[in-house]
Design an enzyme around this catalytic site. Structure first.
Site, short mmCIF file in Angstrom:
data_model
loop_
_atom_site.label_atom_id
_atom_site.label_comp_id
_atom_site.label_asym_id
_atom_site.label_seq_id
_atom_site.Cartn_x
_atom_site.Cartn_y
_atom_site.Cartn_z
N SER A 1 -48.04 66.37 -4.68
CA SER A 1 -48.66 67.69 -4.78
C SER A 1 -48.59 68.37 -3.41
O SER A 1 -49.18 67.87 -2.45
CB SER A 1 -50.11 67.49 -5.21
N ARG B 1 -53.49 55.80 -13.05
CA ARG B 1 -54.71 56.46 -12.61
C ARG B 1 -55.78 55.39 -12.34
O ARG B 1 -56.36 54.85 -13.26
CB ARG B 1 -55.21 57.43 -13.69
N ARG C 1 -49.11 54.61 -8.32
CA ARG C 1 -48.52 55.52 -9.32
C ARG C 1 -46.99 55.58 -9.21
O ARG C 1 -46.31 55.55 -10.23
CB ARG C 1 -49.11 56.92 -9.23
N GLU D 1 -46.99 63.80 -12.74
CA GLU D 1 -47.20 64.18 -11.34
C GLU D 1 -47.26 62.96 -10.43
O GLU D 1 -48.01 62.03 -10.67
CB GLU D 1 -48.50 64.97 -11.21
N ARG E 1 -61.11 57.40 -5.79
CA ARG E 1 -61.46 58.49 -6.69
C ARG E 1 -62.23 57.95 -7.90
O ARG E 1 -61.81 56.97 -8.52
CB ARG E 1 -60.20 59.23 -7.18
N1 LIG Z 1 -56.50 58.20 -9.52
C1 LIG Z 1 -55.27 58.09 -9.00
N2 LIG Z 1 -54.60 56.93 -9.14
C2 LIG Z 1 -53.36 56.77 -8.62
N3 LIG Z 1 -52.72 57.76 -7.94
C3 LIG Z 1 -53.37 58.92 -7.78
C4 LIG Z 1 -54.66 59.16 -8.29
N4 LIG Z 1 -55.03 60.44 -7.95
C5 LIG Z 1 -54.00 60.96 -7.27
N5 LIG Z 1 -53.01 60.06 -7.15
C6 LIG Z 1 -51.73 60.25 -6.46
O1 LIG Z 1 -51.97 61.00 -5.28
C7 LIG Z 1 -51.13 62.16 -5.29
C8 LIG Z 1 -51.82 63.27 -4.52
O2 LIG Z 1 -53.08 63.54 -5.11
S1 LIG Z 1 -53.48 65.04 -5.26
O3 LIG Z 1 -54.87 65.08 -5.50
O4 LIG Z 1 -52.62 65.62 -6.24
N6 LIG Z 1 -53.14 65.75 -3.86
C9 LIG Z 1 -53.61 65.33 -2.68
O5 LIG Z 1 -54.38 64.38 -2.56
C10 LIG Z 1 -53.08 66.07 -1.47
N7 LIG Z 1 -53.79 65.68 -0.29
C11 LIG Z 1 -51.58 65.78 -1.33
O6 LIG Z 1 -51.33 64.41 -1.29
C12 LIG Z 1 -50.93 62.45 -6.76
O7 LIG Z 1 -49.79 63.26 -6.97
C13 LIG Z 1 -50.74 61.04 -7.31
O8 LIG Z 1 -49.43 60.56 -7.03
#
Ligand SMILES: Nc1ncnc2c1ncn2[C@@H]1O[C@H](COS(=O)(=O)NC(=O)[C@@H](N)CO)[C@@H](O)[C@H]1O
Length: 420
Positions: A350, A273, A388, A347, A258
């Site tokens: 999700s 993050r 995370r 969070e 991401r």
């Molecule tokens: N940039 C990031 N760095 C670390 N962990 C992350 C990051 N973005 C998301 N996550 C983790 O990934 C989980 C799911 O991301 S989400 O966008 O909320 N949801 C999804 O991707 C859905 N597909 C369910 O998993 C988050 O709750 C968090 O625990």
């Protein structure tokens, strides 16, 4: 995406969704475009019919009549060709608008523009009361040499990390543990690539709205996904699955990428993050019955909660607002884990129900018991995402001397040791 028939017969719901999700789509323009497309298609059909009628008269016609008929047929063909050219552009424009339409949020979702309107619906586990000044996860990591958070930034840039020693082992084992736990609940474990084509991101819903948050591979006409959900949602695109084979249940494991384009300044310290992380994803394709989707939503939530309970991490379950749940969601429950150093829940999971919003985009269909071909429902939830999850895990279980006591349920991952 929503079906045109649904839109026309549920206009008030669609307008509510557009308003409550804060989406910028002109529904009148969309409906007008649909009418234009249908009108053009009708005219083309009529021209084709008249040209066929002319051809039928040709064999009995006199030479003079044939010349006139030929000219008439030519004119009808030319007009049809003009309309078909214009029609293609209008159909693309219409599909572009349809791709921006929100899914209808359930009526129990708090209405609001963003996460400030989210509501806590349940809190589980007691947050720890330390009789010493607790450290944050970065300090714990530095004290135990469990990661290199500074050298790696020189190599790979900000929001990157490399775990070392027993924490590196723990991360890898936790992902295997989560995969096995979800697989034990009848989900097929599946490893999927982060690399995917543009269509997969359009199908899942990341595109067209969030292209800038996605790493692009322009030389390869591909992108890097931020979740296994992207590949899983398109795995059965175009197929007609036999109803008896539903639900399809996947425990998807993948690296996730991401750009965090919109997160400047947020969570810049440590592991919360980062640009690349690991996730075990729960994914469901089920029959198009809201009651069945609701059962799977509850199941996905319970499975994720069971992992948090095993790790003895206090958490709360959130009812996500219409403005925070995202374009395609019918319902979303986040799970937030307690982070002592922040003094708040953050969070970590999700859980989403999307009904047929993704299935219409990804062309996910099945044949029901009556033999009718229908779009399916899809759902997804985080099982475990690292690094995370390591933040609440390390911080909640730290001891006064800066060690971390492993929760009993995961001690066997580390040879039965009581401490990491
Ligand atoms: N940039 C990031 N760095 C670390 N962990 C992350 C990051 N973005 C998301 N996550 C983790 O990934 C989980 C799911 O991301 S989400 O966008 O909320 N949801 C999804 O991707 C859905 N597909 C369910 O998993 C988050 O709750 C968090 O625990």
């Amino acid at each position: 995406m929503l079906g045109m028939d649904f839109i026309k017969s549920n206009r008030a719901d669609v307008e509510r969704a557009i308003r409550d999700k804060g989406v910028d789509v002109d529904l009148d323009a969309l409906l007008a475009l649909d009418a234009e497309v249908r009108g053009a298609k009708g005219e083309i059909e009529a021209l084709r019919a008249s040209r066929n009628a002319i051809s039928a008269r040709f064999k009995d016609a006199s030479p003079d009549e044939r010349a006139a008929l030929g000219a008439e047929a030519k004119a009808a063909g030319a007009r049809a060709g003009e309309l078909e050219g214009a029609l293609a552009g209008k159909e693309d424009e219409l599909r572009g608008l349809l791709m921006k339409l929100p899914g209808i949020p359930w009526e129990g979702a708090p209405v609001g523009p963003n996460e400030d309107s989210n509501v806590v619906i349940r809190t589980e586990g007691a947050v720890p009361a330390f009789d010493f000044e607790p450290l944050d996860h970065v300090a714990l990591i530095e004290k135990n040499d469990w990661a290199d958070l500074s050298r790696i930034v020189q190599v790979s840039g900000s929001r990157t990390y490399c775990l070392k020693g027993r924490l590196a082992l723990l991360e890898t084992k936790l992902m295997g543990w989560a995969l096995e736990r979800i697989a034990a609940a009848d989900f097929t474990p599946i490893t999927v690539p982060a690399i995917a084509r543009e269509q997969a991101f359009l199908n899942q819903g990341q595109f067209p709205g969030h292209v800038e948050e996605t790493y692009a591979l322009p030389n390869d006409d591909a992108y890097l996904a931020g979740t296994a959900e992207v590949a899983l949602t398109s795995l059965h695109s175009g197929e007609i699955v036999e109803g008896a084979k539903l639900p399809i249940l996947y425990a998807g494991y993948s690296p996730c990428f991401r750009r965090e384009a919109g997160s400047a300044g947020k969570d810049v310290r440590g592991l919360l993050r980062v640009h690349q992380f690991l996730k075990v994803e729960q994914w469901v394709m089920c029959e198009a019955d809201p009651a069945v989707s609701a059962q799977w939503h509850a199941r996905l939530l319970a499975l994720a909660e069971s992992l948090l309970t095993a790790m003895e991490i206090p958490y709360q379950v959130i009812e996500t607002s219409t403005g925070d749940m995202g374009l395609g969601k019918y319902r979303m429950n986040d799970i937030e884990s307690w982070v002592p150093s922040l003094g708040k829940f953050r969070e970590t999971h999700s859980c989403s129900t999307l009904h047929d919003w993704q299935a219409r985009r990804a062309n996910l269909r099945y044949r029901d018991a009556d033999g009718k071909v229908r779009f399916a429902h899809t759902l997804n939830n985080t099982a475990l995402a690292s690094p995370r999850i390591l933040v609440p895990l390390l911080e909640n279980h730290q001891t006064a001397d800066g060690r971390v006591r492993l929760p009993a349920a995961i001690r066997d991952l580390m040879g039965g040791d009581e401490y990491l």
